[in-house]
Design an enzyme around this catalytic site. Structure first.
Site, mmCIF file in Angstrom:
data_model
loop_
_atom_site.group_PDB
_atom_site.id
_atom_site.type_symbol
_atom_site.label_atom_id
_atom_site.label_comp_id
_atom_site.label_asym_id
_atom_site.label_seq_id
_atom_site.Cartn_x
_atom_site.Cartn_y
_atom_site.Cartn_z
ATOM 1 N N GLY A 145 0.825 -1.215 0.000
ATOM 2 C CA GLY A 145 0.000 0.000 0.000
ATOM 3 C C GLY A 145 0.848 1.250 0.000
ATOM 4 O O GLY A 145 2.042 1.203 -0.304
ATOM 5 N N ALA A 146 0.223 2.389 0.368
ATOM 6 C CA ALA A 146 0.869 3.701 0.244
ATOM 7 C C ALA A 146 1.440 3.826 -1.174
ATOM 8 O O ALA A 146 2.630 4.063 -1.377
ATOM 9 C CB ALA A 146 1.947 3.899 1.309
ATOM 10 N N LEU A 147 0.534 3.641 -2.113
ATOM 11 C CA LEU A 147 0.947 3.527 -3.516
ATOM 12 C C LEU A 147 1.467 4.862 -4.050
ATOM 13 O O LEU A 147 1.072 5.929 -3.589
ATOM 14 C CB LEU A 147 -0.234 3.036 -4.362
ATOM 15 C CG LEU A 147 -0.829 1.699 -3.919
ATOM 16 C CD1 LEU A 147 -2.008 1.316 -4.813
ATOM 17 C CD2 LEU A 147 0.219 0.589 -3.932
ATOM 18 N N HIS A 161 4.584 2.262 -8.210
ATOM 19 C CA HIS A 161 3.621 1.153 -8.281
ATOM 20 C C HIS A 161 2.766 1.264 -9.541
ATOM 21 O O HIS A 161 2.443 0.263 -10.180
ATOM 22 C CB HIS A 161 2.683 1.166 -7.065
ATOM 23 C CG HIS A 161 3.359 0.887 -5.762
ATOM 24 N ND1 HIS A 161 3.411 1.791 -4.728
ATOM 25 C CD2 HIS A 161 4.014 -0.221 -5.318
ATOM 26 C CE1 HIS A 161 4.045 1.257 -3.698
ATOM 27 N NE2 HIS A 161 4.432 0.041 -4.034
ATOM 28 N N GLN A 185 7.780 -9.452 7.751
ATOM 29 C CA GLN A 185 9.010 -8.906 7.176
ATOM 30 C C GLN A 185 9.518 -7.661 7.908
ATOM 31 O O GLN A 185 10.469 -7.026 7.473
ATOM 32 C CB GLN A 185 8.839 -8.634 5.684
ATOM 33 C CG GLN A 185 7.919 -7.487 5.320
ATOM 34 C CD GLN A 185 7.702 -7.397 3.818
ATOM 35 O OE1 GLN A 185 6.993 -8.206 3.235
ATOM 36 N NE2 GLN A 185 8.321 -6.416 3.174
ATOM 37 N N ARG A 209 7.788 5.003 1.695
ATOM 38 C CA ARG A 209 8.325 5.668 2.893
ATOM 39 C C ARG A 209 8.496 7.161 2.700
ATOM 40 O O ARG A 209 8.623 7.907 3.670
ATOM 41 C CB ARG A 209 9.657 5.035 3.299
ATOM 42 C CG ARG A 209 9.454 3.641 3.860
ATOM 43 C CD ARG A 209 10.776 2.909 3.972
ATOM 44 N NE ARG A 209 10.564 1.507 4.252
ATOM 45 C CZ ARG A 209 10.517 0.976 5.478
ATOM 46 N NH1 ARG A 209 10.650 1.740 6.521
ATOM 47 N NH2 ARG A 209 10.328 -0.314 5.638
HETATM 48 O O1 PAF Z 1 8.298 -4.533 -1.727
HETATM 49 C C1 PAF Z 1 7.268 -4.643 -1.037
HETATM 50 O O2 PAF Z 1 6.407 -3.755 -0.985
HETATM 51 C C2 PAF Z 1 7.068 -5.892 -0.182
HETATM 52 O O3 PAF Z 1 8.278 -6.344 0.309
HETATM 53 C C3 PAF Z 1 6.293 -6.998 -0.903
HETATM 54 C C4 PAF Z 1 7.032 -7.469 -2.139
HETATM 55 C C5 PAF Z 1 4.912 -6.500 -1.283
HETATM 56 C C6 PAF Z 1 6.122 -8.207 0.016
HETATM 57 O O4 PAF Z 1 5.399 -7.872 1.164
#
Ligand code: PAF
Length: 279
Positions: A31-33, A37, A61, A187
């Site tokens: 998200g936070a596109l 993206h 992660q 970010r």
């Molecule tokens: O790059 C990301 O945004 C994330 O690491 C991903 C590939 C969506 C996996 O959660």
């Protein structure tokens, strides 16, 4: 755009399409596109019959709780962007839905899983591999699209697909940058306005590496940039490594595909970027 939150429901829908001979493009996101993206969605649209974008902030992660807690959440804006890009399906599962079975995290990525992000974010790639493994099993896409900004991640995903023999082609897409060179990133939403210009200095130091290969050995060049970055950032690493095996270079002749990788905090925002040193 059809929005799914259940793995079973989207899997049924995509199975039908696949049986009807449709190819499925997949763009995984947290998200936070941003425009980066959108570039991935556009490419997926061009190369497949239907496109699925996932929005899932994968807790596995994140090695720091504060990083997970402050990850930008913009679901309303994200949905509007996906609709305007004609994305066909949005998949935003809960963690309970996605991880019905407890994922095994005992991967051995070899040299891909050593150094850089692997060192500074212990467990990060195990979490990425687990979530991508899950997504590929549920969605069975023909192609999946990843930005090169997370270059080490891209290498890990390619490794996973080979190891698990997934029938999905992994497509790496060039990093999309602002005019000043700053890489598009979710970010960036957490950057103060006055930090935007400073953030682009990461790109300038990577370009410096590209231009000054002849003057330094790789480790000297990396150390020089690290010191320079310290003036305005809190750098974690500047590493010049081979882009296929991620091993840091002692000498330029060790690699045909050298690449510089940087991670640095600006205020409390962690930025990463990389650039090929072949120009
Ligand atoms: O790059 C990301 O945004 C994330 O690491 C991903 C590939 C969506 C996996 O959660």
């Amino acid at each position: 755009m059809k929005h799914f939150t259940s793995s079973n429901a989207i899997s049924r829908q995509l199975n039908k399409l696949e049986q009807a001979g449709q190819s499925i493009g997949f763009v995984p996101t947290m998200g936070a596109l941003h425009e980066g993206h959108m570039g991935l969605i556009e490419r997926a649209k061009a190369e497949n019959n239907v496109v699925v974008c996932s929005i899932f902030v994968n807790p596995l992660q994140f090695n720091r709780q504060v990083d997970l807690d402050t990850y930008p959440d913009r679901m309303k804006e994200d949905k509007a962007m996906l609709k305007s890009q004609d994305c066909d399906f949005l998949f935003s599962p809960t963690k309970e839905d996605l991880y019905q079975e407890k994922p095994a995290l005992d991967y051995d990525f070899g040299s891909l899983g050593r150094g850089m992000e692997a060192d500074y974010r212990p467990g990060h790639f195990e979490g990425v591999a687990a979530v991508i493994d899950r997504f590929l099993r549920v969605l069975k896409p023909s192609r999946a699209y990843f930005g090169e900004k997370d270059f080490q991640q891209l290498a890990i995903v390619k490794w996973l697909v080979e190891k698990e023999n997934f029938d999905t082609q992994i497509v790496g897409c060039e990093t999309i940058r602002f005019e000043n060179g700053l890489a598009m990133s979710s970010r960036n939403y957490n950057l103060a306005e006055e930090d935007f210009k400073t953030a682009s200095e990461i790109y300038q130091w990577m370009k410096f590496c590209q231009k000054n290969k002849g003057q330094f050995e790789p480790q000297e060049l990396a150390a020089f940039c690290f010191e320079k970055l310290k003036q305005k950032f809190e750098p974690e690493y500047v590493t010049i490594a081979d882009e296929n095996n991620m091993k840091p270079l002692e000498k330029w002749s060790d690699s045909k595909r050298p690449r510089v990788f940087i991670a640095a905090y600006l205020s409390s925002v962690r930025l990463i970027d990389n650039l090929s040193l072949i120009n």
